[in-house]
Scaffold this motif. Structure first.
Motif, PDB file in Angstrom:
ATOM      1  N   SER A  23       0.827  -1.202   0.000  1.00 54.12           N
ATOM      2  CA  SER A  23       0.000   0.000   0.000  1.00 54.12           C
ATOM      3  C   SER A  23       0.869   1.264   0.000  1.00 54.12           C
ATOM      4  CB  SER A  23      -0.898   0.009   1.241  1.00 54.12           C
ATOM      5  OG  SER A  23      -0.098   0.133   2.404  1.00 54.12           O
ATOM      6  N   VAL A  24       0.222   2.387  -0.238  1.00 54.01           N
ATOM      7  CA  VAL A  24       0.905   3.687  -0.165  1.00 54.01           C
ATOM      8  C   VAL A  24       1.501   3.861   1.234  1.00 54.01           C
ATOM      9  CG1 VAL A  24       0.547   6.189  -0.246  1.00 54.01           C
ATOM     10  CG2 VAL A  24      -0.555   4.726  -1.934  1.00 54.01           C
ATOM     11  N   GLU A  25       0.761   3.443   2.251  1.00 53.56           N
ATOM     12  CA  GLU A  25       1.233   3.556   3.641  1.00 53.56           C
ATOM     13  C   GLU A  25       2.457   2.678   3.886  1.00 53.56           C
ATOM     14  OE1 GLU A  25      -1.987   2.914   2.798  1.00 53.56           O
ATOM     15  OE2 GLU A  25      -2.834   4.888   3.250  1.00 53.56           O
ATOM     16  N   LYS A  26       2.452   1.467   3.336  1.00 47.80           N
ATOM     17  CA  LYS A  26       3.590   0.556   3.490  1.00 47.80           C
ATOM     18  C   LYS A  26       4.843   1.154   2.860  1.00 47.80           C
ATOM     19  CE  LYS A  26       3.985  -3.498   4.335  1.00 47.80           C
ATOM     20  NZ  LYS A  26       4.291  -4.080   5.632  1.00 47.80           N
ATOM     21  N   LEU A  27       4.702   1.719   1.670  1.00 47.26           N
ATOM     22  CA  LEU A  27       5.848   2.352   1.018  1.00 47.26           C
ATOM     23  C   LEU A  27       6.378   3.521   1.852  1.00 47.26           C
ATOM     24  CD1 LEU A  27       4.567   2.307  -2.669  1.00 47.26           C
ATOM     25  CD2 LEU A  27       6.385   0.891  -1.701  1.00 47.26           C
ATOM     26  N   ALA A  28       5.471   4.301   2.455  1.00 47.22           N
ATOM     27  CA  ALA A  28       5.882   5.418   3.312  1.00 47.22           C
ATOM     28  C   ALA A  28       6.631   4.907   4.540  1.00 47.22           C
ATOM     29  CB  ALA A  28       4.660   6.237   3.726  1.00 47.22           C
ATOM     30  N   GLN A  29       6.172   3.812   5.130  1.00 46.09           N
ATOM     31  CA  GLN A  29       6.866   3.227   6.285  1.00 46.09           C
ATOM     32  C   GLN A  29       8.263   2.769   5.894  1.00 46.09           C
ATOM     33  OE1 GLN A  29       4.387   0.071   7.731  1.00 46.09           O
ATOM     34  NE2 GLN A  29       2.786   1.460   8.455  1.00 46.09           N
ATOM     35  N   ARG A  31      10.152   3.921   3.469  1.00 46.81           N
ATOM     36  CA  ARG A  31      11.022   5.096   3.268  1.00 46.81           C
ATOM     37  C   ARG A  31      11.471   5.656   4.604  1.00 46.81           C
ATOM     38  NH1 ARG A  31       6.968   6.221  -0.425  1.00 46.81           N
ATOM     39  NH2 ARG A  31       6.150   7.900   0.878  1.00 46.81           N
ATOM     40  N   HIS A  32      10.565   5.734   5.554  1.00 46.09           N
ATOM     41  CA  HIS A  32      10.887   6.260   6.881  1.00 46.09           C
ATOM     42  C   HIS A  32      11.939   5.401   7.577  1.00 46.09           C
ATOM     43  CE1 HIS A  32      10.278   8.344  10.655  1.00 46.09           C
ATOM     44  NE2 HIS A  32      10.111   7.170  11.245  1.00 46.09           N
ATOM     45  N   ARG A  33      11.883   4.101   7.351  1.00 51.23           N
ATOM     46  CA  ARG A  33      12.811   3.146   7.992  1.00 51.23           C
ATOM     47  C   ARG A  33      14.025   2.829   7.121  1.00 51.23           C
ATOM     48  NH1 ARG A  33       7.779  -0.550   9.799  1.00 51.23           N
ATOM     49  NH2 ARG A  33       7.163   0.709  11.591  1.00 51.23           N
ATOM     50  N   ASN A  34      14.177   3.556   6.013  1.00 54.20           N
ATOM     51  CA  ASN A  34      15.282   3.324   5.073  1.00 54.20           C
ATOM     52  C   ASN A  34      15.303   1.886   4.570  1.00 54.20           C
ATOM     53  OD1 ASN A  34      16.337   5.965   5.117  1.00 54.20           O
ATOM     54  ND2 ASN A  34      17.288   5.536   7.079  1.00 54.20           N
ATOM     55  N   ARG A  35      14.143   1.380   4.205  1.00 56.05           N
ATOM     56  CA  ARG A  35      13.998   0.045   3.638  1.00 56.05           C
ATOM     57  C   ARG A  35      13.314   0.172   2.287  1.00 56.05           C
ATOM     58  NH1 ARG A  35      11.572  -4.273   7.492  1.00 56.05           N
ATOM     59  NH2 ARG A  35      12.508  -5.484   5.846  1.00 56.05           N
TER      60      ARG A  35
END
Length: 69
Positions: A23-29, A31-35
């Motif tokens: 999901s869009v949210e998963k991709l944002a997570q 990016r935030h975690r540098n993964r």
């Protein structure tokens, strides 16, 4: 391994093709975690190059037989 994403295209998180990754949210997570796949920051927008998406998916490949690709 065949490429899933068009190598010469820029994808945005809301593009339906990216649902393969989550999901869009998963991709944002990620990016935030540098993964996750490499991304491009264009001002406040986030984008993914097709080449980076294919490289990320190829790196996630697991062969249960332990054979080389």
């Amino acid at each position: 391994m065949a490429d899933i994403f068009d190598q010469d295209r820029i994808f945005f998180p809301e593009d339906p093709e990216l649902r393969v990754l989550g999901s869009v949210e998963k991709l944002a997570q990620w990016r935030h975690r540098n993964r996750g796949p490499a991304f491009i920051r264009i001002g406040r927008r986030i984008a993914y190059h097709g080449t980076d998406l294919n490289a990320y998916l190829n790196a996630q490949r697991v062969d249960p037989n332990g054979e080389a690709a």
